[in-house]
Design a protein around this motif. Structure first.
Motif, short mmCIF file in Angstrom:
data_model
loop_
_atom_site.label_atom_id
_atom_site.label_comp_id
_atom_site.label_asym_id
_atom_site.label_seq_id
_atom_site.Cartn_x
_atom_site.Cartn_y
_atom_site.Cartn_z
N VAL A 1 -12.49 54.79 -8.22
CA VAL A 1 -12.22 55.38 -9.55
C VAL A 1 -13.30 54.92 -10.53
CG1 VAL A 1 -10.61 55.44 -11.48
CG2 VAL A 1 -9.74 55.55 -9.13
N ASP A 2 -13.85 55.87 -11.29
CA ASP A 2 -14.94 55.56 -12.22
C ASP A 2 -14.44 55.10 -13.59
OD1 ASP A 2 -17.33 56.55 -10.60
OD2 ASP A 2 -16.05 58.31 -10.58
N LYS B 1 3.36 46.40 -3.58
CA LYS B 1 2.25 47.12 -2.96
C LYS B 1 1.65 48.09 -3.96
CE LYS B 1 5.40 50.55 -0.96
NZ LYS B 1 5.87 51.21 0.28
N PRO B 2 0.46 48.63 -3.70
CA PRO B 2 -0.16 49.58 -4.62
C PRO B 2 0.73 50.80 -4.84
CG PRO B 2 -1.74 48.84 -2.97
CD PRO B 2 -0.40 48.32 -2.54
N VAL B 3 0.62 51.37 -6.02
CA VAL B 3 1.43 52.53 -6.38
C VAL B 3 0.64 53.83 -6.22
CG1 VAL B 3 2.81 53.63 -8.20
CG2 VAL B 3 2.81 51.12 -7.97
N PHE B 4 -0.54 53.89 -6.83
CA PHE B 4 -1.31 55.14 -6.87
C PHE B 4 -2.59 55.09 -6.04
CE2 PHE B 4 0.62 55.34 -11.33
CZ PHE B 4 1.63 56.20 -10.94
N VAL B 5 -2.85 53.99 -5.37
CA VAL B 5 -4.16 53.80 -4.75
C VAL B 5 -4.45 54.83 -3.66
CG1 VAL B 5 -5.59 52.20 -3.43
CG2 VAL B 5 -4.27 51.37 -5.40
N GLU B 6 -3.48 55.15 -2.82
CA GLU B 6 -3.71 56.14 -1.76
C GLU B 6 -4.01 57.51 -2.36
OE1 GLU B 6 -4.20 55.56 1.47
OE2 GLU B 6 -4.06 53.45 0.84
N ASP B 7 -3.30 57.87 -3.44
CA ASP B 7 -3.58 59.15 -4.10
C ASP B 7 -4.97 59.15 -4.71
OD1 ASP B 7 -1.06 60.22 -3.51
OD2 ASP B 7 -0.16 59.28 -5.28
N ARG C 1 -10.68 60.83 -4.55
CA ARG C 1 -12.09 60.45 -4.38
C ARG C 1 -12.74 61.21 -3.22
NH1 ARG C 1 -15.60 58.88 -7.62
NH2 ARG C 1 -16.03 60.99 -6.94
N GLN C 2 -11.97 61.48 -2.18
CA GLN C 2 -12.49 62.20 -1.02
C GLN C 2 -12.77 63.67 -1.32
OE1 GLN C 2 -9.42 61.56 1.86
NE2 GLN C 2 -9.92 59.39 2.17
#
Length: 342
Positions: A172-173, A109-115, A120-121
């Motif tokens: 993420v840019d 599963k994703p590691v850092f995506v929720e952070d 971003r918010q």
């Protein structure tokens, strides 16, 4: 309108003392469970606020949710046993007890995506997220399964690409891959290191960066630097191939280093994140010192491709010192912007 000389950091910022022991790498967390999750988010917001107050243009999470820039990612992968440890030589520099690759590596599963979504918010500005590069990942492990640095690097590159694509989708840019190992294993970098990096960025539409420094300001690294002589020409071995690669930005160490600035000519055409802040000292640069480093770089980097940055992460520094250095970076860039406008 795109801002000229957008400032950023290489990655980590000091953690608050209530979250982890300050001024220390691999510092254990002081919180647990839900308190730790909430504390990491609070620390991320503090790191963001520090950057924005200092005038940093491309902000990051300051790596507040990570204990270490490499191992925290690896902890979330299958195939690596953190209880089975071996001592290895890290970047031909110092010995460390590291986990062992015991089977096929994979990412469930994703590691850092929720952070990243949380960051971003919190801001409308441009955000950058750092991931360990494939070569630096393999240099931080004992491989008892693949028994091939190259094969393991390709496996990690595929996993990193999965994570990077989801980070891009999260808003993420710029996705940055940290590869200090590129300053050590030159033959491997050119044989397959840059190729595995290309695999890690495959299909991405956001900007991509590779950070290649001489390491955090810890004793093992500063002692190694003393052996490198009056000119540090390590970049010379890898820049030509990086210039031909698909990577958009190259982040490197310049201020208070012995890197000949003319080496930047080898990556002419690329965007360059010029390290104008020394992370191996508590001395806070003056804006004019930052500006002096940027002026030298502008002889070899077009102004629209220069991004003032720190040499490396600032996790081992105090928050006061890091804050001062961020402010100096921003003020120094402002000096050069005014000069260019005139």
């Amino acid at each position: 309108m795109t801002k000229l000389l957008p400032t950023s950091t290489a990655g980590s910022l000091p953690k608050p003392s209530w979250l982890a022991e300050p001024e220390k790498l691999w510092s254990p967390w002081k919180l647990e469970g839900e308190e730790l999750m909430a504390g990491k988010r609070d620390a991320l917001q503090l790191a963001l606020a520090e950057q924005e107050r200092a005038g940093i243009d491309i902000v990051s999470d300051g790596e507040q949710t990570r204990q270490h820039f490499v191992t925290t990612f690896i902890e979330h992968l299958n195939g690596v046993d953190f209880q089975k440890r071996e001592t290895v030589r890290i970047r031909d520099r110092y010995d460390a007890s590291v986990p062992t690759v015991v089977g096929a590596v994979s990412r469930e599963k994703p590691v850092f995506v929720e952070d990243a979504k949380f960051l971003r918010q919190q801001t409308k500005g441009r955000i950058k997220w750092a991931l360990p590069g494939p070569m630096t990942m393999i240099d931080t492990l004992f491989d008892a399964h693949y028994r091939s640095r190259e094969k393991l690097a390709w496996e990690f590159a595929t996993i990193l690409n999965q994570e990077a694509r989801e980070l891009e989708a999260a808003g993420v840019d710029i996705i940055q891959f940290d590869e200090p190992a590129f300053n050590v294993f030159f033959d491997e970098v050119n044989d397959w290191g840059i190729a595995t990096l290309e695999r890690a960025i495959e299909g991405l539409k956001c900007e991509t960066a590779v950070h290649i420094c001489y390491g955090y300001g810890i004793k093992a690294n500063t002692d190694w630097k003393k052996t490198l002589g009056s000119e540090w020409r390590q970049y010379e071995a890898t820049f030509p191939k990086l210039q031909a690669s698909s990577i958009d930005l190259i982040s490197l160490e310049c201020h208070n280093s012995h890197v000949p600035m003319e080496l930047l000519e080898l990556v002419r055409g690329k965007k360059v994140m010029v390290g104008a802040i020394d992370v191996a000292t508590d001395t806070i640069e003056t804006p004019e010192e930052v500006a002096a480093t940027l002026r030298k770089a502008l002889q070899f980097v077009d102004a629209d491709k220069l991004c003032p940055c720190t040499n490396c992460g600032m996790a081992p520094l105090s928050r006061r010192v890091a804050r001062g250095k961020l402010q100096a970076l921003s003020a120094g860039a402002d000096i050069i912007r005014r000069e260019l406008a005139a």
